[in-house]
Design an enzyme around this catalytic site. Structure first.
Site, short mmCIF file in Angstrom:
data_model
loop_
_atom_site.label_atom_id
_atom_site.label_comp_id
_atom_site.label_asym_id
_atom_site.label_seq_id
_atom_site.Cartn_x
_atom_site.Cartn_y
_atom_site.Cartn_z
N SER A 1 -62.12 18.04 55.10
CA SER A 1 -61.35 19.14 55.51
C SER A 1 -59.89 18.95 54.87
O SER A 1 -59.57 17.89 54.74
CB SER A 1 -61.15 19.21 57.13
OG SER A 1 -60.16 19.86 57.68
N TYR B 1 -60.55 14.98 65.49
CA TYR B 1 -61.01 15.53 64.15
C TYR B 1 -60.16 15.12 63.15
O TYR B 1 -60.86 14.84 61.98
CB TYR B 1 -60.87 17.12 64.60
CG TYR B 1 -61.54 18.07 63.42
CD1 TYR B 1 -62.85 18.66 63.27
CD2 TYR B 1 -60.81 18.40 62.25
CE1 TYR B 1 -63.44 19.08 62.43
CE2 TYR B 1 -61.24 19.06 61.20
CZ TYR B 1 -62.50 19.50 61.16
OH TYR B 1 -63.15 20.23 60.28
P1 NAD Z 1 -70.90 25.51 61.89
O1 NAD Z 1 -70.71 25.30 63.64
O2 NAD Z 1 -71.11 26.76 61.47
O3 NAD Z 1 -71.90 24.32 61.72
C1 NAD Z 1 -72.09 22.93 61.82
C2 NAD Z 1 -73.64 22.54 61.78
O4 NAD Z 1 -73.53 21.13 62.48
C3 NAD Z 1 -74.63 23.33 62.57
O5 NAD Z 1 -75.59 23.39 61.66
C4 NAD Z 1 -74.87 22.67 63.78
O6 NAD Z 1 -75.95 22.68 64.23
C5 NAD Z 1 -74.97 21.26 63.29
N1 NAD Z 1 -74.53 20.12 64.34
C6 NAD Z 1 -73.65 20.31 65.39
N2 NAD Z 1 -73.99 19.19 66.25
C7 NAD Z 1 -74.82 18.24 65.64
C8 NAD Z 1 -75.65 17.16 65.95
N3 NAD Z 1 -75.23 16.54 66.97
N4 NAD Z 1 -76.61 16.73 65.01
C9 NAD Z 1 -76.93 17.40 63.93
N5 NAD Z 1 -76.28 18.55 63.69
C10 NAD Z 1 -75.36 19.05 64.42
O7 NAD Z 1 -69.50 24.63 61.47
P2 NAD Z 1 -69.02 24.73 59.72
O8 NAD Z 1 -67.52 25.60 59.82
O9 NAD Z 1 -70.08 25.40 58.96
O10 NAD Z 1 -68.55 23.30 59.64
C11 NAD Z 1 -69.31 22.40 58.73
C12 NAD Z 1 -68.47 21.21 58.32
O11 NAD Z 1 -67.30 21.69 57.65
C13 NAD Z 1 -68.00 20.21 59.48
O12 NAD Z 1 -67.89 19.11 59.09
C14 NAD Z 1 -66.62 20.80 59.59
O13 NAD Z 1 -65.72 19.94 60.22
C15 NAD Z 1 -66.07 21.23 58.00
N6 NAD Z 1 -65.20 22.01 57.99
C16 NAD Z 1 -65.01 23.37 58.47
C17 NAD Z 1 -63.93 24.30 58.21
C18 NAD Z 1 -64.22 25.50 58.77
O14 NAD Z 1 -62.89 26.22 58.62
N7 NAD Z 1 -65.02 26.03 59.06
C19 NAD Z 1 -63.09 23.54 57.48
C20 NAD Z 1 -63.08 22.40 57.04
C21 NAD Z 1 -63.86 21.43 57.22
#
Ligand code: NAD
Length: 260
Positions: free
Chosen positions: A142, A155
């Protein structure tokens, strides 16, 4: 490599992970999906992707809060496809609160999923990758792996840790054609971002529009959310021969956030 690559993408039932898994399958990789959610919806995602991409797509519902679940998921993926070529550690959660009120169980959960789960999956995958002299590990970090924001202590700490893990694994795999890199997205509009808007409204006393424009996109100079397909494109690139000498890097996809 002429044979189809086998990939495992954690947290791929929605958001960034689903986009990465989709891009991989459409590029001809066999894929293991993972993540939580409604069983029927996940089966529909799996079967549609398998049919449209013409590869094998399997699903493992491991809850990655537990070390044994992480290890078991990697072992099952190796068992199903005979090997694991590409591992994407993407599953993650967020919680927003001033540190003095930050629930200890939320700290523990975020560290467990956003940091420790990546250690456990890599630990389980590394030996096979080294033996086969091929592995591509991608950790979804991130912008918060590089800079902080208030109220996101767990986080930010976990994501900074992911970068340290990425660099260490990159050094350990270097002589075995195992590469480990991070992708550092800025704000991508997924359920994870949507879900933190109410907490940020509460923590900062702001309206929804103020949170989106003055907090989330305030840090992103392009004033645009990153698209999940753009993260998927970078992940796919990291599995391509053009990226063979990229190792221990963090590719920032944040509209210039961390340039400021
Ligand atoms: P999201 O909530 O859409 O997806 C998260 C995924 O993780 C889902 O498939 C969920 O089912 C799974 N998950 C949650 N808890 C779990 C568990 N205990 N065991 C297994 N799977 C589990 O989120 P996203 O925005 O797609 O985020 C994905 C990654 O990207 C994360 O690591 C997040 O920190 C990172 N990220 C996101 C952003 C953003 O702005 N969305 C920015 C930077 C980094």
């Amino acid at each position: 490599m002429s044979e189809r690559k086998a990939a495992l993408v954690t947290g791929s039932t929605s958001g960034i992970g689903l986009a990465v898994a989709t891009a991989f399958a459409k590029a001809g990789m066999d894929v293991t999906l993972n993540g939580l959610g409604d069983a029927g919806e996940i089966e529909s995602i799996r079967s549609v992707l398998e049919r449209e991409a013409g590869v094998t797509v399997r699903y493992d519902g491991a809850n990655l809060m537990q070390a044994e679940a992480c290890t078991g998921m990697v072992e099952s993926a190796i068992g199903a496809f005979g090997r694991l070529d590409v591992l994407v550690n993407n599953a993650g959660i967020q919680f927003v609160s001033p540190i003095e009120d930050f629930p200890v169980e939320k700290w523990n959960a975020i560290i467990a999923l956003n940091l420790s789960a990546s250690f456990h999956t890599i630990r389980a995958a590394m030996r096979g990758m080294k033996e086969r002299r091929y592995g591509r590990i991608i950790n979804i970090a991130s912008a918060h792996a590089h800079v902080a924001s208030p109220f996101k202590s767990a986080y930010v700490a976990a994501k900074h840790g992911v970068l340290g893990l990425t660099k260490t694994v990159a050094l350990e795999g270097a002589m075995f054609n195992v590469r480990c890199n991070a992708i550092s997205p800025g704000y991508v509009f997924t359920t994870l971002v949507e879900g933190q808007i109410p907490d940020t409204m509460k923590a900062r006393g702001l309206t929804r529009d103020q949170v989106i424009n003055d907090v989330l996109l305030a840090a992103q100079p392009t004033k645009e959310f990153v698209k999940v397909e753009q993260i998927a494109g970078v992940a796919l690139f990291l599995t391509s021969p053009a990226a063979d000498e990229i190792n221990g890097a963090a590719l920032n996809v944040d509209g210039g956030w961390t340039a400021a």
